[in-house]
Design a protein around this motif. Structure first.
Motif, PDB file in Angstrom:
ATOM      1  N   SER A   7       0.837  -1.195   0.000  1.00  0.00           N
ATOM      2  CA  SER A   7       0.000   0.000   0.000  1.00  0.00           C
ATOM      3  C   SER A   7       0.869   1.240   0.000  1.00  0.00           C
ATOM      4  N   GLN A   8       0.359   2.260  -0.645  1.00  0.00           N
ATOM      5  CA  GLN A   8       0.998   3.572  -0.631  1.00  0.00           C
ATOM      6  C   GLN A   8       0.104   4.488   0.197  1.00  0.00           C
ATOM      7  N   VAL A   9       0.633   5.000   1.303  1.00  0.00           N
ATOM      8  CA  VAL A   9      -0.139   5.912   2.148  1.00  0.00           C
ATOM      9  C   VAL A   9      -0.313   7.218   1.375  1.00  0.00           C
ATOM     10  N   PRO A  10      -1.543   7.744   1.290  1.00  0.00           N
ATOM     11  CA  PRO A  10      -1.739   8.985   0.535  1.00  0.00           C
ATOM     12  C   PRO A  10      -1.011  10.168   1.182  1.00  0.00           C
ATOM     13  N   GLU A  11      -0.636  11.114   0.345  1.00  0.00           N
ATOM     14  CA  GLU A  11       0.018  12.339   0.847  1.00  0.00           C
ATOM     15  C   GLU A  11      -0.971  13.181   1.663  1.00  0.00           C
ATOM     16  N   HIS A  12      -2.237  13.142   1.216  1.00  0.00           N
ATOM     17  CA  HIS A  12      -3.266  13.947   1.875  1.00  0.00           C
ATOM     18  C   HIS A  12      -4.490  13.079   2.121  1.00  0.00           C
ATOM     19  N   ALA A  13      -5.017  13.105   3.330  1.00  0.00           N
ATOM     20  CA  ALA A  13      -6.257  12.426   3.697  1.00  0.00           C
ATOM     21  C   ALA A  13      -6.823  13.155   4.914  1.00  0.00           C
ATOM     22  N   PRO A  14      -8.143  13.241   5.015  1.00  0.00           N
ATOM     23  CA  PRO A  14      -8.745  13.946   6.144  1.00  0.00           C
ATOM     24  C   PRO A  14      -8.277  13.452   7.518  1.00  0.00           C
ATOM     25  N   VAL A  15      -7.944  12.177   7.628  1.00  0.00           N
ATOM     26  CA  VAL A  15      -7.513  11.645   8.924  1.00  0.00           C
ATOM     27  C   VAL A  15      -6.264  12.365   9.436  1.00  0.00           C
ATOM     28  N   PHE A  16      -5.430  12.861   8.523  1.00  0.00           N
ATOM     29  CA  PHE A  16      -4.194  13.532   8.943  1.00  0.00           C
ATOM     30  C   PHE A  16      -4.440  14.937   9.481  1.00  0.00           C
ATOM     31  N   ASP A  17      -5.626  15.507   9.182  1.00  0.00           N
ATOM     32  CA  ASP A  17      -5.930  16.858   9.680  1.00  0.00           C
ATOM     33  C   ASP A  17      -5.930  16.907  11.205  1.00  0.00           C
ATOM     34  N   GLY A  18      -6.392  15.830  11.831  1.00  0.00           N
ATOM     35  CA  GLY A  18      -6.450  15.827  13.290  1.00  0.00           C
ATOM     36  C   GLY A  18      -5.477  14.859  13.936  1.00  0.00           C
ATOM     37  N   HIS A  19      -4.731  14.118  13.138  1.00  0.00           N
ATOM     38  CA  HIS A  19      -3.841  13.083  13.689  1.00  0.00           C
ATOM     39  C   HIS A  19      -2.457  13.230  13.089  1.00  0.00           C
ATOM     40  N   PHE A  20      -1.725  14.153  13.340  1.00  0.00           N
ATOM     41  CA  PHE A  20      -1.841  15.276  14.252  1.00  0.00           C
ATOM     42  C   PHE A  20      -1.487  16.542  13.492  1.00  0.00           C
ATOM     43  N   PRO A  21      -2.094  17.690  13.807  1.00  0.00           N
ATOM     44  CA  PRO A  21      -1.771  18.932  13.097  1.00  0.00           C
ATOM     45  C   PRO A  21      -0.268  19.222  13.169  1.00  0.00           C
ATOM     46  N   GLY A  22       0.346  19.381  12.012  1.00  0.00           N
ATOM     47  CA  GLY A  22       1.774  19.668  11.966  1.00  0.00           C
ATOM     48  C   GLY A  22       2.663  18.441  12.070  1.00  0.00           C
ATOM     49  N   TYR A  23       2.085  17.293  12.428  1.00  0.00           N
ATOM     50  CA  TYR A  23       2.858  16.046  12.539  1.00  0.00           C
ATOM     51  C   TYR A  23       1.945  14.878  12.164  1.00  0.00           C
ATOM     52  N   PRO A  24       1.592  14.778  10.873  1.00  0.00           N
ATOM     53  CA  PRO A  24       0.630  13.757  10.449  1.00  0.00           C
ATOM     54  C   PRO A  24       1.216  12.342  10.511  1.00  0.00           C
ATOM     55  N   ILE A  25       0.508  11.450  11.196  1.00  0.00           N
ATOM     56  CA  ILE A  25       0.885  10.038  11.228  1.00  0.00           C
ATOM     57  C   ILE A  25      -0.374   9.186  11.069  1.00  0.00           C
ATOM     58  N   LEU A  26      -0.196   8.019  10.467  1.00  0.00           N
ATOM     59  CA  LEU A  26      -1.308   7.097  10.278  1.00  0.00           C
ATOM     60  C   LEU A  26      -1.704   6.514  11.638  1.00  0.00           C
ATOM     61  N   PRO A  27      -2.986   6.582  12.010  1.00  0.00           N
ATOM     62  CA  PRO A  27      -3.402   6.015  13.295  1.00  0.00           C
ATOM     63  C   PRO A  27      -3.077   4.518  13.377  1.00  0.00           C
ATOM     64  N   GLY A  28      -2.713   4.073  14.565  1.00  0.00           N
ATOM     65  CA  GLY A  28      -2.385   2.668  14.789  1.00  0.00           C
ATOM     66  C   GLY A  28      -3.523   1.736  14.410  1.00  0.00           C
ATOM     67  N   VAL A  29      -4.749   2.153  14.641  1.00  0.00           N
ATOM     68  CA  VAL A  29      -5.895   1.307  14.298  1.00  0.00           C
ATOM     69  C   VAL A  29      -5.946   1.050  12.790  1.00  0.00           C
ATOM     70  N   LEU A  30      -5.515   2.014  11.975  1.00  0.00           N
ATOM     71  CA  LEU A  30      -5.489   1.805  10.528  1.00  0.00           C
ATOM     72  C   LEU A  30      -4.316   0.918  10.117  1.00  0.00           C
ATOM     73  N   MET A  31      -3.262   0.919  10.910  1.00  0.00           N
ATOM     74  CA  MET A  31      -2.156  -0.006  10.655  1.00  0.00           C
ATOM     75  C   MET A  31      -2.625  -1.445  10.878  1.00  0.00           C
ATOM     76  N   VAL A  32      -3.361  -1.673  11.965  1.00  0.00           N
ATOM     77  CA  VAL A  32      -3.898  -3.010  12.236  1.00  0.00           C
ATOM     78  C   VAL A  32      -4.940  -3.380  11.183  1.00  0.00           C
ATOM     79  N   GLU A  33      -5.795  -2.443  10.819  1.00  0.00           N
ATOM     80  CA  GLU A  33      -6.813  -2.710   9.800  1.00  0.00           C
ATOM     81  C   GLU A  33      -6.173  -3.100   8.464  1.00  0.00           C
TER      82      GLU A  33
END
Length: 150
Positions: free
Chosen positions: A25-51
Motif C-alpha cells: 500500500s501507498q499511504v496517501p500524501e493527503h487524507a482527512p484523517v491527517f488533519d487531526g492526527h496530528f496537526p503539523g505532525y501527520p501520522i497514520l493512526p495505529g488502528v489503521l495499521m492493524v486494519e
C-alpha cells in the motif's frame, strides 16, 4: 490506499493459498484523517495499521476460498507498534493464517517499511455474504488488487 473508502490494500504481491499473503500500500500524501492526527505532525493512526493487516488476512481467506464467505475483524488479540507511518510512506503487509476453523481464522502479521512498524494477531469471523451486491463489490475490489500481481 484509499482511506476514505476504507480500502487499505493497493496490491497483492504474493499469495500462498491458505498459508500467507504479502500485500502493499501507498499511504496517501493527503487524507482527512491527517488533519487531526496530528496537526503539523501527520501520522497514520495505529488502528489503521492493524486494519491494513486485517484486510490482507481477509484477502488471503477470500482468494483461497473463492469467496465462500466474507471475513470480518472481530478480535485483536495483540498489537504492538514499533514506529510511525507518515503520508507518502510505502507499506508492506505480511500475513499468515495461524489457525483455521469453519467460522473463523486466527491470523498474525507485520506491517513494514524498511523496518517493521507494527505487528499484530487478530481473529476474523467468516460469514456468508449478506447479498449479491456486497459479494460482487468485494470480489471486484479483491480481484482488482490481485490482478496487479500478474
Amino acid at each position: 490506499m484509499n482511506i476514505e473508502k476504507n480500502l487499505l490494500i493497493d496490491r497483492v504481491d504474493a499469495i500462498e493459498p491458505w498459508v500467507s499473503i504479502q500485500c502493499s500500500s501507498q499511504v496517501p500524501e493527503h487524507a482527512p484523517v491527517f488533519d487531526g492526527h496530528f496537526p503539523g505532525y501527520p501520522i497514520l493512526p495505529g488502528v489503521l495499521m492493524v486494519e491494513t493487516m486485517a484486510q490482507a488476512g481477509g484477502f488471503l481467506y477470500m482468494l483461497s476460498s473463492d469467496f465462500a464467505k466474507m471475513a470480518f475483524l472481530i478480535n485483536i488479540k495483540q498489537a504492538k507498534f514499533n514506529g510511525f507511518v507518515m503520508p507518502g510512506d510505502r507499506l508492506q503487509a505480511d500475513v499468515r493464517i495461524v489457525h483455521r476453523a469453519e467460522s473463523y481464522l486466527v491470523c498474525e502479521g507485520t506491517l513494514r517499511q524498511a523496518e517493521v512498524v507494527a505487528r499484530a494477531q487478530w481473529m476474523l469471523r467468516l460469514m456468508p455474504f449478506d447479498n449479491d451486491v456486497l459479494r460482487q463489490a468485494v470480489q471486484r475490489t479483491v480481484l482488482g488488487c490481485h490482478e496487479r500481481l500478474r
